[in-house]
Write a protein that holds these residues in place. Structure first.
Motif, PDB file in Angstrom:
ATOM      1  N   GLU A 210       0.817  -1.226   0.000  1.00 31.86           N
ATOM      2  CA  GLU A 210       0.000   0.000   0.000  1.00 31.86           C
ATOM      3  C   GLU A 210       0.851   1.278   0.000  1.00 31.86           C
ATOM      4  O   GLU A 210       0.300   2.380  -0.060  1.00 31.86           O
ATOM      5  CB  GLU A 210      -0.981   0.001   1.186  1.00 31.86           C
ATOM      6  CG  GLU A 210      -0.359  -0.009   2.562  1.00 31.86           C
ATOM      7  CD  GLU A 210      -0.001  -1.406   3.097  1.00 31.86           C
ATOM      8  OE1 GLU A 210       0.160  -2.349   2.273  1.00 31.86           O
ATOM      9  OE2 GLU A 210       0.146  -1.549   4.322  1.00 31.86           O
ATOM     10  N   VAL A 211       2.197   1.140   0.075  1.00 26.00           N
ATOM     11  CA  VAL A 211       3.047   2.337   0.173  1.00 26.00           C
ATOM     12  C   VAL A 211       3.194   3.058  -1.174  1.00 26.00           C
ATOM     13  O   VAL A 211       2.965   4.271  -1.270  1.00 26.00           O
ATOM     14  CB  VAL A 211       4.434   1.974   0.759  1.00 26.00           C
ATOM     15  CG1 VAL A 211       5.388   3.172   0.673  1.00 26.00           C
ATOM     16  CG2 VAL A 211       4.284   1.513   2.206  1.00 26.00           C
ATOM     17  N   ILE A 212       3.588   2.336  -2.203  1.00 24.07           N
ATOM     18  CA  ILE A 212       3.891   2.988  -3.487  1.00 24.07           C
ATOM     19  C   ILE A 212       2.667   3.709  -4.083  1.00 24.07           C
ATOM     20  O   ILE A 212       2.807   4.833  -4.584  1.00 24.07           O
ATOM     21  CB  ILE A 212       4.565   1.988  -4.465  1.00 24.07           C
ATOM     22  CG1 ILE A 212       6.013   1.735  -3.978  1.00 24.07           C
ATOM     23  CG2 ILE A 212       4.551   2.520  -5.901  1.00 24.07           C
ATOM     24  CD1 ILE A 212       6.826   0.779  -4.834  1.00 24.07           C
TER      25      ILE A 212
ATOM     26  N   PRO B 220      -1.806  11.486  -5.313  1.00 26.14           N
ATOM     27  CA  PRO B 220      -0.849  10.379  -5.232  1.00 26.14           C
ATOM     28  C   PRO B 220      -0.871   9.519  -6.496  1.00 26.14           C
ATOM     29  O   PRO B 220      -1.774   9.643  -7.329  1.00 26.14           O
ATOM     30  CB  PRO B 220      -1.354   9.571  -4.036  1.00 26.14           C
ATOM     31  CG  PRO B 220      -2.818   9.844  -3.978  1.00 26.14           C
ATOM     32  CD  PRO B 220      -2.995  11.259  -4.476  1.00 26.14           C
ATOM     33  N   LEU B 221       0.107   8.633  -6.577  1.00 29.12           N
ATOM     34  CA  LEU B 221       0.237   7.752  -7.746  1.00 29.12           C
ATOM     35  C   LEU B 221      -1.069   7.072  -8.111  1.00 29.12           C
ATOM     36  O   LEU B 221      -1.440   7.026  -9.288  1.00 29.12           O
ATOM     37  CB  LEU B 221       1.314   6.689  -7.473  1.00 29.12           C
ATOM     38  CG  LEU B 221       1.458   5.648  -8.587  1.00 29.12           C
ATOM     39  CD1 LEU B 221       2.110   6.261  -9.820  1.00 29.12           C
ATOM     40  CD2 LEU B 221       2.234   4.435  -8.127  1.00 29.12           C
ATOM     41  N   TRP B 222      -1.755   6.526  -7.121  1.00 26.42           N
ATOM     42  CA  TRP B 222      -2.927   5.704  -7.478  1.00 26.42           C
ATOM     43  C   TRP B 222      -3.981   6.534  -8.195  1.00 26.42           C
ATOM     44  O   TRP B 222      -4.616   6.052  -9.135  1.00 26.42           O
ATOM     45  CB  TRP B 222      -3.496   4.955  -6.263  1.00 26.42           C
ATOM     46  CG  TRP B 222      -4.383   5.733  -5.335  1.00 26.42           C
ATOM     47  CD1 TRP B 222      -4.008   6.511  -4.292  1.00 26.42           C
ATOM     48  CD2 TRP B 222      -5.824   5.779  -5.376  1.00 26.42           C
ATOM     49  NE1 TRP B 222      -5.116   7.047  -3.678  1.00 26.42           N
ATOM     50  CE2 TRP B 222      -6.238   6.604  -4.309  1.00 26.42           C
ATOM     51  CE3 TRP B 222      -6.789   5.188  -6.192  1.00 26.42           C
ATOM     52  CZ2 TRP B 222      -7.579   6.868  -4.049  1.00 26.42           C
ATOM     53  CZ3 TRP B 222      -8.130   5.455  -5.928  1.00 26.42           C
ATOM     54  CH2 TRP B 222      -8.514   6.292  -4.880  1.00 26.42           C
ATOM     55  N   ARG B 223      -4.120   7.815  -7.830  1.00 29.26           N
ATOM     56  CA  ARG B 223      -5.103   8.664  -8.497  1.00 29.26           C
ATOM     57  C   ARG B 223      -4.626   9.076  -9.890  1.00 29.26           C
ATOM     58  O   ARG B 223      -5.422   9.241 -10.811  1.00 29.26           O
ATOM     59  CB  ARG B 223      -5.413   9.904  -7.649  1.00 29.26           C
ATOM     60  CG  ARG B 223      -6.227   9.587  -6.415  1.00 29.26           C
ATOM     61  CD  ARG B 223      -7.641   9.133  -6.777  1.00 29.26           C
ATOM     62  NE  ARG B 223      -8.483  10.227  -7.240  1.00 29.26           N
ATOM     63  CZ  ARG B 223      -9.395  10.130  -8.225  1.00 29.26           C
ATOM     64  NH1 ARG B 223      -9.562   8.996  -8.883  1.00 29.26           N
ATOM     65  NH2 ARG B 223     -10.108  11.167  -8.549  1.00 29.26           N
ATOM     66  N   GLN B 224      -3.310   9.237 -10.046  1.00 26.43           N
ATOM     67  CA  GLN B 224      -2.782   9.531 -11.388  1.00 26.43           C
ATOM     68  C   GLN B 224      -3.155   8.393 -12.344  1.00 26.43           C
ATOM     69  O   GLN B 224      -3.552   8.627 -13.494  1.00 26.43           O
ATOM     70  CB  GLN B 224      -1.254   9.717 -11.353  1.00 26.43           C
ATOM     71  CG  GLN B 224      -0.744  10.750 -10.352  1.00 26.43           C
ATOM     72  CD  GLN B 224      -1.117  12.190 -10.684  1.00 26.43           C
ATOM     73  OE1 GLN B 224      -1.508  12.499 -11.808  1.00 26.43           O
ATOM     74  NE2 GLN B 224      -1.018  13.066  -9.696  1.00 26.43           N
TER      75      GLN B 224
ATOM     76  N   GLU C  69      -8.864   1.483  -5.458  1.00 27.24           N
ATOM     77  CA  GLU C  69      -7.599   0.732  -5.522  1.00 27.24           C
ATOM     78  C   GLU C  69      -6.621   1.174  -4.425  1.00 27.24           C
ATOM     79  O   GLU C  69      -6.442   2.370  -4.196  1.00 27.24           O
ATOM     80  CB  GLU C  69      -6.942   0.944  -6.894  1.00 27.24           C
ATOM     81  CG  GLU C  69      -7.667   0.278  -8.053  1.00 27.24           C
ATOM     82  CD  GLU C  69      -8.869   1.061  -8.581  1.00 27.24           C
ATOM     83  OE1 GLU C  69      -9.127   2.190  -8.097  1.00 27.24           O
ATOM     84  OE2 GLU C  69      -9.561   0.538  -9.468  1.00 27.24           O
ATOM     85  N   THR C  70      -5.980   0.190  -3.791  1.00 22.81           N
ATOM     86  CA  THR C  70      -4.994   0.512  -2.755  1.00 22.81           C
ATOM     87  C   THR C  70      -3.623  -0.132  -3.024  1.00 22.81           C
ATOM     88  O   THR C  70      -2.661   0.188  -2.333  1.00 22.81           O
ATOM     89  CB  THR C  70      -5.461   0.058  -1.358  1.00 22.81           C
ATOM     90  OG1 THR C  70      -5.659  -1.350  -1.382  1.00 22.81           O
ATOM     91  CG2 THR C  70      -6.759   0.748  -0.949  1.00 22.81           C
TER      92      THR C  70
END
Lengths: 162, 162
Positions: A34-36, A47-51, A78-79
């Motif tokens: 869950e860090v990256i 954050p990356l996940w939203r990009q 998504e996590t």
């Protein structure tokens, strides 16, 4: 209008392969799953996940709208990198359902979009080249930049899927 | 093929306005003019100034090649934000010299490019959508990301020139 599906599919496949490299990096460095996805270039940035999910949504939204179809909604839940790759796969699978000839009449369409409370209306050509494509590649490249800045071994060849 | 000049021009103007914000940031923080162009997201990545000049060159190269023209060469000598904005202006000025009907026959062209020692040949549609546009927006967004990560007050609205 040129069918945009092959190009979105190619770039999203490249993005998924970039996330495979991020997974390998996480495993090598013993980073929790869950860090990256929570990494950012700076605190007041998505954050990356939203990009990744926004890039997916611009591809899905552009292809659907240009084809005159209702845009399907995908939940943003998504996590992990694996879940983000699944989101990309589902986006690619949706794009594959749109017949190539659905874009033949695209140039004449008017596209209305809502971004928050803001509503905008464009001709299809302006929408695709002036809004959807720059947005799509902005989020693709920002996702790449977040991983690049954090030491994942990715570069422009990965982004291009060359 | 759709004339790409208005979209490249719009995005390059947005990039120039992003550099104006970077200049204001440098002035407010008393940062020397040559510092910001050298910023990178990570050591083994091209600095800001190269992201800007490569974005310019993809716009110039794509428009020229799709129009069947020789690509003019611009020297890469910029060391300040003001010089980078001048590079963008010269690129936009070149784009403006290409008549809109020069793209009418673009779809049928074969485009050959050299990247280092590597030579590639594409159909014009594949070149534009699968190579030139992703490359152009990769460097645009990476330039934006470098400034964003370094605290310049820019965001996606600036990138889109919305």
């Amino acid at each position: 209008m040129q069918n945009p599906v092959p190009f979105f599919t190619h770039s999203l496949t490249a993005l998924s392969n970039i996330l495979v490299k991020a997974e390998a990096h996480a495993e090598a460095k013993k980073i929790k799953p869950e860090v990256i996805p929570q990494l950012r270039l700076i605190a007041d940035m998505l954050p990356l996940w939203r990009q990744v999910t926004i890039a997916c949504d611009h591809a899905k939204g552009a292809a659907a709208r240009l084809a005159g179809l209702e845009v399907p909604a995908f939940a943003d839940t998504e996590t992990t990198l694996a879940e983000l790759r699944d989101r990309i796969s589902r986006t690619i699978a949706y794009l594959a359902t749109i017949p190539a000839d659905a874009f033949d009449a695209a140039d004449a369409r008017t596209i209305a979009i809502k971004a928050g409370s803001h509503e905008r209306s464009f001709g299809a050509v302006q929408y695709y080249f002036g809004y959807a494509l720059p947005n799509f590649y902005f989020h693709m490249a920002t996702a790449h930049g977040i991983l690049r800045a954090n030491g994942v071994d990715v570069g422009k060849a990965d982004f291009l899927g060359a």
